[in-house]
Scaffold this motif. Structure first.
Motif, PDB file in Angstrom:
ATOM      1  N   GLU A   1       5.879   0.789   7.323  1.00  0.00           N
ATOM      2  CA  GLU A   1       5.420  -0.455   7.950  1.00  0.00           C
ATOM      3  C   GLU A   1       5.901  -1.628   7.115  1.00  0.00           C
ATOM      4  O   GLU A   1       5.870  -1.573   5.873  1.00  0.00           O
ATOM      5  CB  GLU A   1       3.900  -0.474   8.097  1.00  0.00           C
ATOM      6  CG  GLU A   1       3.401   0.561   9.097  1.00  0.00           C
ATOM      7  CD  GLU A   1       1.894   0.525   9.317  1.00  0.00           C
ATOM      8  OE1 GLU A   1       1.242  -0.405   8.803  1.00  0.00           O
ATOM      9  OE2 GLU A   1       1.379   1.425   9.998  1.00  0.00           O
TER      10      GLU A   1
ATOM     11  N   VAL B   1       0.869  -1.171   0.000  1.00  0.00           N
ATOM     12  CA  VAL B   1       0.000   0.000   0.000  1.00  0.00           C
ATOM     13  C   VAL B   1       0.903   1.217   0.000  1.00  0.00           C
ATOM     14  O   VAL B   1       1.922   1.231   0.662  1.00  0.00           O
ATOM     15  CB  VAL B   1      -0.901   0.045   1.263  1.00  0.00           C
ATOM     16  CG1 VAL B   1      -1.717   1.326   1.292  1.00  0.00           C
ATOM     17  CG2 VAL B   1      -1.834  -1.153   1.301  1.00  0.00           C
TER      18      VAL B   1
ATOM     19  N   ILE C   1       3.491   0.752   3.127  1.00  0.00           N
ATOM     20  CA  ILE C   1       3.502  -0.578   3.735  1.00  0.00           C
ATOM     21  C   ILE C   1       4.150  -1.527   2.734  1.00  0.00           C
ATOM     22  O   ILE C   1       3.726  -1.615   1.581  1.00  0.00           O
ATOM     23  CB  ILE C   1       2.086  -1.055   4.079  1.00  0.00           C
ATOM     24  CG1 ILE C   1       1.427  -0.076   5.061  1.00  0.00           C
ATOM     25  CG2 ILE C   1       2.131  -2.452   4.695  1.00  0.00           C
ATOM     26  CD1 ILE C   1      -0.027  -0.399   5.346  1.00  0.00           C
TER      27      ILE C   1
ATOM     28  N   ARG D   1       3.013  -7.302  12.012  1.00  0.00           N
ATOM     29  CA  ARG D   1       3.439  -6.152  11.218  1.00  0.00           C
ATOM     30  C   ARG D   1       4.238  -5.184  12.093  1.00  0.00           C
ATOM     31  O   ARG D   1       3.835  -4.860  13.213  1.00  0.00           O
ATOM     32  CB  ARG D   1       2.231  -5.436  10.618  1.00  0.00           C
ATOM     33  CG  ARG D   1       2.602  -4.152   9.867  1.00  0.00           C
ATOM     34  CD  ARG D   1       1.396  -3.525   9.217  1.00  0.00           C
ATOM     35  NE  ARG D   1       0.893  -4.359   8.131  1.00  0.00           N
ATOM     36  CZ  ARG D   1      -0.235  -4.120   7.486  1.00  0.00           C
ATOM     37  NH1 ARG D   1      -0.992  -3.092   7.834  1.00  0.00           N
ATOM     38  NH2 ARG D   1      -0.620  -4.911   6.507  1.00  0.00           N
TER      39      ARG D   1
ATOM     40  N   GLY E   1      -3.217  -8.115   3.694  1.00  0.00           N
ATOM     41  CA  GLY E   1      -2.578  -6.828   3.913  1.00  0.00           C
ATOM     42  C   GLY E   1      -3.347  -5.886   4.815  1.00  0.00           C
ATOM     43  O   GLY E   1      -2.911  -4.757   5.036  1.00  0.00           O
ATOM     44  N   TRP E   2      -4.473  -6.335   5.380  1.00  0.00           N
ATOM     45  CA  TRP E   2      -5.273  -5.523   6.291  1.00  0.00           C
ATOM     46  C   TRP E   2      -5.440  -6.275   7.607  1.00  0.00           C
ATOM     47  O   TRP E   2      -5.747  -7.474   7.619  1.00  0.00           O
ATOM     48  CB  TRP E   2      -6.642  -5.224   5.697  1.00  0.00           C
ATOM     49  CG  TRP E   2      -6.573  -4.334   4.496  1.00  0.00           C
ATOM     50  CD1 TRP E   2      -6.324  -4.702   3.205  1.00  0.00           C
ATOM     51  CD2 TRP E   2      -6.719  -2.911   4.486  1.00  0.00           C
ATOM     52  NE1 TRP E   2      -6.312  -3.602   2.390  1.00  0.00           N
ATOM     53  CE2 TRP E   2      -6.558  -2.486   3.142  1.00  0.00           C
ATOM     54  CE3 TRP E   2      -6.986  -1.953   5.467  1.00  0.00           C
ATOM     55  CZ2 TRP E   2      -6.642  -1.144   2.772  1.00  0.00           C
ATOM     56  CZ3 TRP E   2      -7.081  -0.621   5.090  1.00  0.00           C
ATOM     57  CH2 TRP E   2      -6.909  -0.231   3.766  1.00  0.00           C
TER      58      TRP E   2
ATOM     59  N   ASP F   1      -2.472  -0.397  13.421  1.00  0.00           N
ATOM     60  CA  ASP F   1      -2.867   0.468  12.300  1.00  0.00           C
ATOM     61  C   ASP F   1      -3.889  -0.291  11.455  1.00  0.00           C
ATOM     62  O   ASP F   1      -3.573  -0.843  10.410  1.00  0.00           O
ATOM     63  CB  ASP F   1      -1.637   0.846  11.473  1.00  0.00           C
ATOM     64  CG  ASP F   1      -1.988   1.740  10.286  1.00  0.00           C
ATOM     65  OD1 ASP F   1      -3.103   2.292  10.273  1.00  0.00           O
ATOM     66  OD2 ASP F   1      -1.151   1.849   9.373  1.00  0.00           O
TER      67      ASP F   1
ATOM     68  N   ASP G   1      -3.503 -10.202  10.722  1.00  0.00           N
ATOM     69  CA  ASP G   1      -3.879 -10.291   9.308  1.00  0.00           C
ATOM     70  C   ASP G   1      -4.193 -11.757   9.026  1.00  0.00           C
ATOM     71  O   ASP G   1      -3.383 -12.498   8.478  1.00  0.00           O
ATOM     72  CB  ASP G   1      -2.753  -9.775   8.415  1.00  0.00           C
ATOM     73  CG  ASP G   1      -3.159  -9.726   6.946  1.00  0.00           C
ATOM     74  OD1 ASP G   1      -4.308 -10.086   6.633  1.00  0.00           O
ATOM     75  OD2 ASP G   1      -2.317  -9.352   6.113  1.00  0.00           O
TER      76      ASP G   1
ATOM     77  N   HIS H   1       5.954  -1.444  12.738  1.00  0.00           N
ATOM     78  CA  HIS H   1       5.710  -0.031  12.430  1.00  0.00           C
ATOM     79  C   HIS H   1       6.923   0.797  12.842  1.00  0.00           C
ATOM     80  O   HIS H   1       7.472   0.612  13.931  1.00  0.00           O
ATOM     81  CB  HIS H   1       4.458   0.431  13.176  1.00  0.00           C
ATOM     82  CG  HIS H   1       4.226   1.910  13.126  1.00  0.00           C
ATOM     83  ND1 HIS H   1       4.749   2.786  14.064  1.00  0.00           N
ATOM     84  CD2 HIS H   1       3.531   2.682  12.248  1.00  0.00           C
ATOM     85  CE1 HIS H   1       4.388   4.015  13.769  1.00  0.00           C
ATOM     86  NE2 HIS H   1       3.646   3.983  12.679  1.00  0.00           N
TER      87      HIS H   1
ATOM     88  N   ASN I   1      -4.568   1.245   7.815  1.00  0.00           N
ATOM     89  CA  ASN I   1      -3.439   1.314   6.874  1.00  0.00           C
ATOM     90  C   ASN I   1      -3.059   2.739   6.467  1.00  0.00           C
ATOM     91  O   ASN I   1      -2.627   2.965   5.342  1.00  0.00           O
ATOM     92  CB  ASN I   1      -3.726   0.484   5.610  1.00  0.00           C
ATOM     93  CG  ASN I   1      -3.452  -0.989   5.808  1.00  0.00           C
ATOM     94  OD1 ASN I   1      -3.157  -1.421   6.918  1.00  0.00           O
ATOM     95  ND2 ASN I   1      -3.538  -1.768   4.743  1.00  0.00           N
ATOM     96  N   ASP I   2      -3.202   3.690   7.402  1.00  0.00           N
ATOM     97  CA  ASP I   2      -2.794   5.058   7.073  1.00  0.00           C
ATOM     98  C   ASP I   2      -1.461   5.431   7.703  1.00  0.00           C
ATOM     99  O   ASP I   2      -1.020   6.575   7.599  1.00  0.00           O
ATOM    100  CB  ASP I   2      -3.874   6.062   7.471  1.00  0.00           C
ATOM    101  CG  ASP I   2      -4.072   6.164   8.983  1.00  0.00           C
ATOM    102  OD1 ASP I   2      -3.456   5.381   9.731  1.00  0.00           O
ATOM    103  OD2 ASP I   2      -4.858   7.041   9.417  1.00  0.00           O
TER     104      ASP I   2
END
Length: 589
Positions: A421, A8, A500, A466, A51-52, A386, A46, A468, A389-390
């Motif tokens: 990320e 992303v 990301i 993930r 990816g989310w 997150d 996830d 960060h 995903n911002d």
């Protein structure tokens, strides 16, 4: 070199001032989450690898791809769970769950261990495989209060083992019980190696398990935060399957005052001064007028050659409170420093929580009242994730008002600081890359993370795979240096910010160019059951997940190619015995 994929790319656009962050409340219902079933096993993962980050509370709520709405995935509903930890224990690429359960659901004194396997697409069922692995009600009923599970690869064989703290028995007796270490037998079963590894003694009232490689020798060490006025434990991995408690030698047992140590409910391990060495933070629970350790601890890792710690809590700007619990570290303002949240689990002498912004050089400022999180209240724990995903870490917590729990999602507004990320994909079987170490460099800024369950406590499931990284005003990542769990190193340079990225270890042999296209979607097979393979008629080449050629299967007299897998694992099948042609992926169980 490793494969790198931009998952992303999101920039903030018009944003607040560089350091200014505010949080906005979203209720579970506003996000499509109809029921939060538990105050204790909530977590982010996830789950479907899209990816989310999804949300778990006895059932997966799948992120619909915006962070604005989640949909319940009923095939993942489980009935028994306390604290959880997620990682891929069987090497099939999907995160699985380890947890425990109080026997009968109504006693603290008898527990058993559970493992649930993520069955993957198309239904993503979360299946209880505990008894198949030698765990569950049949084989692991213990007369103690099991607490905090954590995946790790303590013997570096690639297969994920797990560690589990034990609190006390009988309940409220202050009589400790041994912690547990279970070794994976190639993902097929687990063996209790607590005694032979050395971690079964002493018997303390353990709370959180927090993992890191504090001496940077390539294997995972374990910090255990201990309650009931007993000393903390720091298990140094000896590299031979055993551990030694070095908490006293390294200065992290806690203070011994009036014949007692302290009450510790969790520890958050992170590099708080950005020197590349991971430190330890633990608040304290101490009632005025009683003996024992009465101060929180910010233990800074002094690095080589002694790898001991110095407490820098005094002068840090953080203050002692009567109840300090469930710490979690996160760079919520993306300035490059790890900030700290901790809670007051008992709500006494008044409901409270504490959010401290790291100002650099181990100094912190209390911003609890200035970021929009609402009035001071009793909070059990907070989880940073997150989920939209911002690049700005959002917060989930469990708030107790004296009669009921309220579950709240706080969305981070973000600011003008930059971020990165990373999702790591390790080689088979440790596809979760548990134990990997990451150093991100942006000019003189160095930000270090480890892919480990490094924030252990008694009330929340905080680990997220993930990683960060806040980058402040830096507009380019000069380099990312990854030490993978098997010791292999990857260096990626000149990466964009506000992105990301997925970085895949490798390539293993099966991904070399001569082998043609990448593997297709995996199919499932059973060990010992014969498969009839579709192919070109020129046989099939079978390669395992480590890249080793296992066998060349030639067609039979009838022209058909049959393969009987004898061992579980991930395999790549090429439809020509010489390794050319199309390739498919098969997971054998």
């Amino acid at each position: 070199m490793a494969g790198i994929r931009l998952l992303v790319l999101t920039a903030f656009g018009a944003a607040a001032a560089a350091g200014q962050v505010t949080f906005t409340l979203r209720t579970p219902a506003a996000l499509g989450i109809d029921t939060v079933f538990s105050y204790i096993n909530n977590s982010f993962v996830d789950y479907d690898q899209d990816g989310w980050l999804d949300f778990f509370s006895y059932v997966i709520y799948r992120n619909d791809g915006s962070g604005e709405h989640f949909t319940r995935l009923d095939s993942t509903r489980i009935l028994e769970s306390e604290l959880v930890d997620w990682a891929d224990f069987d090497g099939d690429g999907d995160p699985d769950l380890v947890t425990n359960r109080k026997y009968g659901g109504n006693t603290y004194d008898t527990n058993f261990i559970l493992v649930y396997r993520n069955e993957g697409p198309p239904f993503w069922t979360l299946r209880n495989v505990s008894e198949l692995l030698g765990l569950g009600r049949r084989d692991t009923i213990f007369d103690r209060d099991l607490v905090d599970p954590a995946w790790l690869d303590y013997n570096q064989d690639g297969w994920l083992d797990f560690f589990l703290t034990s609190y006390e028995w009988p309940y409220n007796s202050a009589q400790g019980k041994p912690d547990h270490l279970f070794r994976s037998e190639a993902g097929q079963s687990f063996t209790d190696v607590s005694d032979e590894s050395g971690i079964a003694t002493p018997w303390y009232c353990s709370r959180g398990a927090s993992l890191f490689d504090f001496d940077e020798d390539g294997d995972v060490d374990i910090f255990v935060s201990v309650y009931r006025l007993q000393p903390n434990l720091l298990w140094q991995n000896n590299g031979d399957g055993t551990f030694t408690d070095v908490a006293e030698a390294k200065g992290v047992q806690g203070l011994y005052i009036g014949g007692y140590y302290g009450h510790n409910i969790g520890a958050a391990l992170a590099d708080y001064n950005n020197d590349g060495h991971l430190d330890i933070f633990t608040p304290i629970t101490h009632h005025a007028g009683y003996p024992g350790d009465s101060t929180g601890h910010l233990w800074i890792n002094n690095g080589p050659p002694n790898w001991d710690f110095t407490c820098r809590f005094q002068g840090s700007g953080m203050r002692n409170t009567e109840i300090g619990s469930s710490p979690s570290g996160a760079d919520f303002d993306n300035d490059g420093d790890i900030d700290l949240l901790w809670t007051n689990i008992y709500g006494a002498p008044r409901p409270d929580y504490y959010l401290y912004r790291n100002d650099g050089n181990c100094h912190f400022t209390d911003v609890s009242d200035s970021v929009g999180l609402g009035p001071r209240q009793r909070i059990n724990y907070g989880i940073w994730a997150d989920f939209n995903n911002d690049g700005a870490l959002d917060l989930f917590w469990a708030r107790y008002d004296g009669s009921a729990y309220h579950y709240e999602f706080w969305v981070n507004s973000g600011n003008a600081n930059h971020w990165l990320e990373l999702d790591l994909r390790g080689n088979y079987p440790n596809t979760s890359a548990i134990g990997a170490r990451i150093d991100v460099w942006a000019e003189s800024l160095r930000v270090t993370r480890e892919v480990l369950h490094n924030q252990g406590e008694h009330y929340g499931s905080l680990f997220i795979g993930r990683q960060h990284f806040g980058l402040g005003q830096h507009t380019m990542v000069d380099s990312v240096v990854i030490r993978w769990p098997d010791g292999e190193r990857t260096v990626a340079t000149q990466l964009p910010v506000d992105t990301i990225i997925t970085i895949t270890q490798g390539p293993p042999a099966v991904q070399e160019p001569r082998l043609g296209q990448k593997p297709m979607t995996a199919s499932i097979a059973l060990r010992g059951k014969e498969l009839q393979l579709a192919g070109s008629g020129a046989g099939v080449l079978v390669i395992d997940g480590s890249g080793r050629v296992r066998e060349r299967v030639l067609p039979g007299p009838d022209g058909k190619t049959r393969w009987r897998p004898n061992a579980a694992g991930v395999y790549f099948l090429f439809d020509r015995a010489d390794g050319s042609g199309r390739v498919s992926k098969v997971i054998v169980r």
